[in-house]
Each structure stands twice: as C-alpha cells, then as structure tokens.
Design a protein around this motif. Structure first.
Motif, mmCIF file in Angstrom:
data_model
loop_
_atom_site.group_PDB
_atom_site.id
_atom_site.type_symbol
_atom_site.label_atom_id
_atom_site.label_comp_id
_atom_site.label_asym_id
_atom_site.label_seq_id
_atom_site.Cartn_x
_atom_site.Cartn_y
_atom_site.Cartn_z
ATOM 1 N N ASP A 1 0.830 -1.216 0.000
ATOM 2 C CA ASP A 1 0.000 0.000 0.000
ATOM 3 C C ASP A 1 0.859 1.257 0.000
ATOM 4 O OD1 ASP A 1 -2.509 -1.027 -0.262
ATOM 5 O OD2 ASP A 1 -3.029 -0.950 1.858
ATOM 6 N N PHE A 2 1.962 1.232 0.736
ATOM 7 C CA PHE A 2 2.868 2.389 0.724
ATOM 8 C C PHE A 2 3.436 2.615 -0.681
ATOM 9 C CE2 PHE A 2 3.386 2.085 5.466
ATOM 10 C CZ PHE A 2 2.983 3.383 5.723
ATOM 11 N N GLN A 3 3.698 1.527 -1.397
ATOM 12 C CA GLN A 3 4.198 1.656 -2.771
ATOM 13 C C GLN A 3 3.130 2.271 -3.680
ATOM 14 O OE1 GLN A 3 5.658 -2.425 -3.581
ATOM 15 N NE2 GLN A 3 7.700 -1.538 -3.726
ATOM 16 N N LYS A 4 1.854 1.897 -3.463
ATOM 17 C CA LYS A 4 0.757 2.492 -4.238
ATOM 18 C C LYS A 4 0.674 3.996 -3.963
ATOM 19 C CE LYS A 4 -2.130 -1.670 -4.325
ATOM 20 N NZ LYS A 4 -3.360 -2.301 -3.799
ATOM 21 N N VAL A 5 0.812 4.351 -2.690
ATOM 22 C CA VAL A 5 0.762 5.766 -2.309
ATOM 23 C C VAL A 5 1.905 6.527 -2.970
ATOM 24 C CG1 VAL A 5 0.975 7.383 -0.381
ATOM 25 C CG2 VAL A 5 -0.414 5.325 -0.125
ATOM 26 N N ALA A 6 3.094 5.915 -2.978
ATOM 27 C CA ALA A 6 4.266 6.562 -3.575
ATOM 28 C C ALA A 6 4.077 6.788 -5.078
ATOM 29 C CB ALA A 6 5.508 5.721 -3.323
ATOM 30 N N ALA B 1 11.926 14.772 2.689
ATOM 31 C CA ALA B 1 10.634 15.245 3.196
ATOM 32 C C ALA B 1 10.810 16.493 4.048
ATOM 33 C CB ALA B 1 9.964 14.141 4.013
ATOM 34 N N LEU B 2 11.849 16.491 4.885
ATOM 35 C CA LEU B 2 12.113 17.635 5.758
ATOM 36 C C LEU B 2 12.467 18.884 4.944
ATOM 37 C CD1 LEU B 2 12.226 18.236 8.821
ATOM 38 C CD2 LEU B 2 14.686 17.865 8.701
ATOM 39 N N ASP B 3 13.259 18.700 3.890
ATOM 40 C CA ASP B 3 13.614 19.824 3.013
ATOM 41 C C ASP B 3 12.375 20.396 2.320
ATOM 42 O OD1 ASP B 3 16.272 19.615 3.668
ATOM 43 O OD2 ASP B 3 16.819 18.409 1.905
ATOM 44 N N MET B 4 11.476 19.511 1.896
ATOM 45 C CA MET B 4 10.267 19.949 1.201
ATOM 46 C C MET B 4 9.330 20.725 2.118
ATOM 47 S SD MET B 4 9.517 16.534 -1.085
ATOM 48 C CE MET B 4 7.983 17.122 -1.799
ATOM 49 N N MET B 5 9.273 20.319 3.376
ATOM 50 C CA MET B 5 8.374 20.982 4.335
ATOM 51 C C MET B 5 9.008 22.204 4.978
ATOM 52 S SD MET B 5 5.392 19.632 4.413
ATOM 53 C CE MET B 5 4.702 20.207 5.960
ATOM 54 N N GLY B 6 10.310 22.365 4.794
ATOM 55 C CA GLY B 6 10.987 23.516 5.383
ATOM 56 C C GLY B 6 11.036 23.455 6.893
ATOM 57 N N ALA B 7 11.123 22.257 7.424
ATOM 58 C CA ALA B 7 11.230 22.060 8.882
ATOM 59 C C ALA B 7 10.071 22.709 9.635
ATOM 60 C CB ALA B 7 12.577 22.592 9.389
ATOM 61 N N GLU C 1 10.436 14.379 13.927
ATOM 62 C CA GLU C 1 10.453 13.116 14.688
ATOM 63 C C GLU C 1 10.908 11.946 13.822
ATOM 64 O OE1 GLU C 1 7.780 11.118 18.117
ATOM 65 O OE2 GLU C 1 6.680 11.840 16.373
ATOM 66 N N THR C 2 10.505 11.950 12.570
ATOM 67 C CA THR C 2 10.898 10.870 11.659
ATOM 68 C C THR C 2 12.411 10.861 11.452
ATOM 69 O OG1 THR C 2 8.774 10.947 10.512
ATOM 70 C CG2 THR C 2 10.598 9.898 9.353
ATOM 71 N N ALA D 1 5.538 15.270 0.247
ATOM 72 C CA ALA D 1 6.372 15.207 1.454
ATOM 73 C C ALA D 1 5.814 14.215 2.476
ATOM 74 C CB ALA D 1 6.490 16.595 2.080
ATOM 75 N N TRP D 2 4.498 14.207 2.637
ATOM 76 C CA TRP D 2 3.887 13.294 3.618
ATOM 77 C C TRP D 2 4.085 11.841 3.204
ATOM 78 C CZ3 TRP D 2 2.437 14.436 8.372
ATOM 79 C CH2 TRP D 2 2.200 15.775 8.690
ATOM 80 N N THR D 3 4.020 11.578 1.913
ATOM 81 C CA THR D 3 4.249 10.220 1.423
ATOM 82 C C THR D 3 5.676 9.781 1.725
ATOM 83 O OG1 THR D 3 2.629 10.480 -0.359
ATOM 84 C CG2 THR D 3 4.292 8.769 -0.645
ATOM 85 N N LEU D 4 6.626 10.680 1.506
ATOM 86 C CA LEU D 4 8.032 10.359 1.772
ATOM 87 C C LEU D 4 8.270 10.070 3.244
ATOM 88 C CD1 LEU D 4 9.795 13.048 -0.469
ATOM 89 C CD2 LEU D 4 9.488 10.614 -0.966
#
Length: 333
Positions: free
Chosen positions: A210-215, A253-259, A266-267, A222-225
């Motif tokens: 399912d994670f692969q489908k989401v990807a 993901a952290l770079d995309m969200m800008g911390a 946490e991840t 970012a949330w998917t990553l």
C-alpha cells in the motif's frame, strides 16, 4: 338510375373536417403534456440561480489555496445572503479548523446540522472537530451518523477507521478503510491509512504494497516520503526495515516541508537513532516536541514523543563512574 348511381356519395369534405378535429385534439393533448413536464420537472431552480454561487466558489478556491482568513470572509458573505444553507456553515467550519479555532468550528458545524439534519457532510464536519478536540466517542457517533445518511461517504469511513485504529480495534478499522477504498478507488489517504492499519496488525508486506501504491500516486509528496521513511524504520518485520533509505526519504521530506512540522522532525530523529547517532536524534526530537506542544497545549498528543526523547537521551548518555576515588587520597604520593 342504377343502384350504383343511386348510392349517396360520402361527404369527403366532412370526413376531412372530422379528421382535422381529431388531429387537433391530439396535438393540444401532446402540447399540454409537454407544458406540464417543462413546468414541473425542468430544473428551473438551477437555471434561475445561474449555476453555483460565486461567493461559495471563491471561498472553496481560497480554501484550496490555503488562504483561510480570506475563506472565512467569503463564507461570511455567503451565509449572510444564504442563511438557510448548511453548505456555508460547513465551509466556514472547515476554515476555522485550519486556523486552529475549534470553538467556532464546532459552533458552525452544529448550526449546519440544525439547518439540514439530513446532511452527511454536516455530521462529518462536526465529527472531525470533535476528533481534533479529543472527544473520540462523540466523534465516532457522528461519523457513524454521516455514514448512515450517505452509505458511500468514503472520507467518513476512513476517518472512522482511524478512530478504530487508535482504539486498537484494527479489524473494524480495516473493514472501514476497505469500504472507503471501494467507494473511492483513487483515495490516496485511504491507502495510506490502510498501510498503517496493516502495519499495526503485523501485516508488513501488505502494508508495504500500500505504501508503494501511495508513492506512485504522489511521488513528490512530502507526507508520502515521511510516512514511507517511518515505516521503513519501525516496521515489525526487520527484513523490510531499511534505515539508510529511510534517512534519505526523511531528509527529502524535511527539506520539502521547510522544517515546519514536528512529525517530520520526529521521523528524521528516529532515522538518526537507528543509524547510531543518538545525539542528533535528541536534537531533532526536541524540535519535534517544541512544534508538537504548540499544536497540543495540554500535551495529550505528545506523550509518545516524550517517551522517544527519553530513549534517545538514554542512548546518548555517557556512563560515568563516581563510586570510588580515582586520585590518591595522600597528597605526598
């Protein structure tokens, strides 16, 4: 005069007139039916409205652009001109949720239900506010009512699945999320939710699929990553764990969200911990706690985050022996 000659010839003109009368009657009958159909069944309301209300459309566009203050003002205008329409109150409640004003969001959701007690979205909106306020039994009741009113309400099934999963009722959760995906096959968040439920049930291979489908559905999300990274770090099946790949995904993901979100901090903290750098894990987990505390003033939703911080701090602690004297007690030596 022959019989043939003595026969009265039919009045052709009269027959023609009678036929015309019949046809005229049928014509008026058909015309009358058409008029009735047009008057009673044609969607005059939609024609007179001139399509969707521009204020409502503009408000929804503001929501999609995350201009939530602007959305509130537009919903205000719509409600002023359409006070009996539950849609305006539902929309404004959604905007207030995004602004963190759960009090006003709850009030609007309640008004929406009073305006239209048969509105599944109204009950769904009240349920999400109750969920965010931590009133899980009440939220569960409202999501159930929304599903009763609209048995194909995919979002409500997925939300109720989340509540069941949080209560560790994973069989019920899986059943609901499957329903959500049945009624909305392209529901990305539904696949993400099912992946987590399957993971909690120990069905890691199914969760990974399912994670692969989401990807595939959102490769640059970012949330998917970060979700995939967390799964690769914490999946109970060690054969599926991949801390190195998880670190790479977590950093992206952290770079995309800008911390900007504690979940991403946490991840990456867990990724550093799994790669043997507890000091870095502590650094990022403290940031995660700081961000999480702002969203959760009563600290009810950051208990697990605090426990993980203790784990990282314990791993980073340097052992010091203080039970005996290292230096000689005699100064002459």
């Amino acid at each position: 005069m022959s019989d043939r000659e003595g026969m009265v010839k039919p009045n052709l003109s009269l027959r023609k007139e009678n036929g015309s009368s019949v046809y005229s009657f049928l014509g008026f009958l058909i015309l009358g039916i058409i008029v009735v159909v047009i008057v009673f069944f044609f969607p005059w309301g939609e024609m007179l409205k001139g399509g969707p209300n521009p204020e409502l459309v503009a408000a929804d566009q503001a929501m999609s652009k995350k201009e939530f203050d602007k959305a509130v003002k537009l919903f205000d205008k719509y409600i002023t001109s359409n006070p009996g329409d539950a849609a305006g109150y539902i929309g404004r409640s959604r905007a207030y949720v995004q602004l963190g004003d759960l009090g006003r969001a709850a009030e609007d959701a309640k008004v929406a239900i009073s305006k239209n007690p048969n509105s599944a979205p109204a009950y769904g909106q009240e349920a999400i506010v109750l969920k965010l306020k931590g009133q899980m039994p009440e939220a569960l009741k409202d999501f159930t009512e929304a599903i009763k009113l609209d048995p194909k309400y995919a979002w409500a099934y997925a939300q109720r699945a989340d509540l069941y999963s949080r209560a560790q009722e994973n069989d019920k959760a899986l059943k609901d999320v499957n329903k959500a995906l049945e009624y909305k096959p392209g529901f990305v968040e539904g696949y993400r939710m099912r992946a987590w439920i399957l993971s909690r049930m120990g069905k890691c291979k199914d969760a990974f699929n399912d994670f692969q489908k989401v990807a595939k559905m959102g490769p640059n999300d970012a949330w998917t990553l970060q979700d995939t990274a967390w799964f690769l770090l914490t999946c109970p099946d060690e054969n599926l764990q991949d801390p190195a790949k998880a670190m790479d995904l977590a950093k992206k993901a952290l770079d995309m969200m800008g911390a900007q979100d504690g979940v991403f901090q946490e991840t990456i903290a867990e990724a550093y911990f799994k790669q043997g750098d507890p000091l870095k894990a502590v650094e990022h987990q403290k940031k995660a706690l700081e961000m999480g505390s702002k969203k959760c003033p009563d600290e009810s939703c950051i208990k697990e985050m605090k426990e993980r911080l203790k784990k990282y701090e314990l791993a980073a602690r340097q052992e010091v022996r203080t039970s005996y004297e290292i230096l000689p007690l005699d100064s002459n030596q």
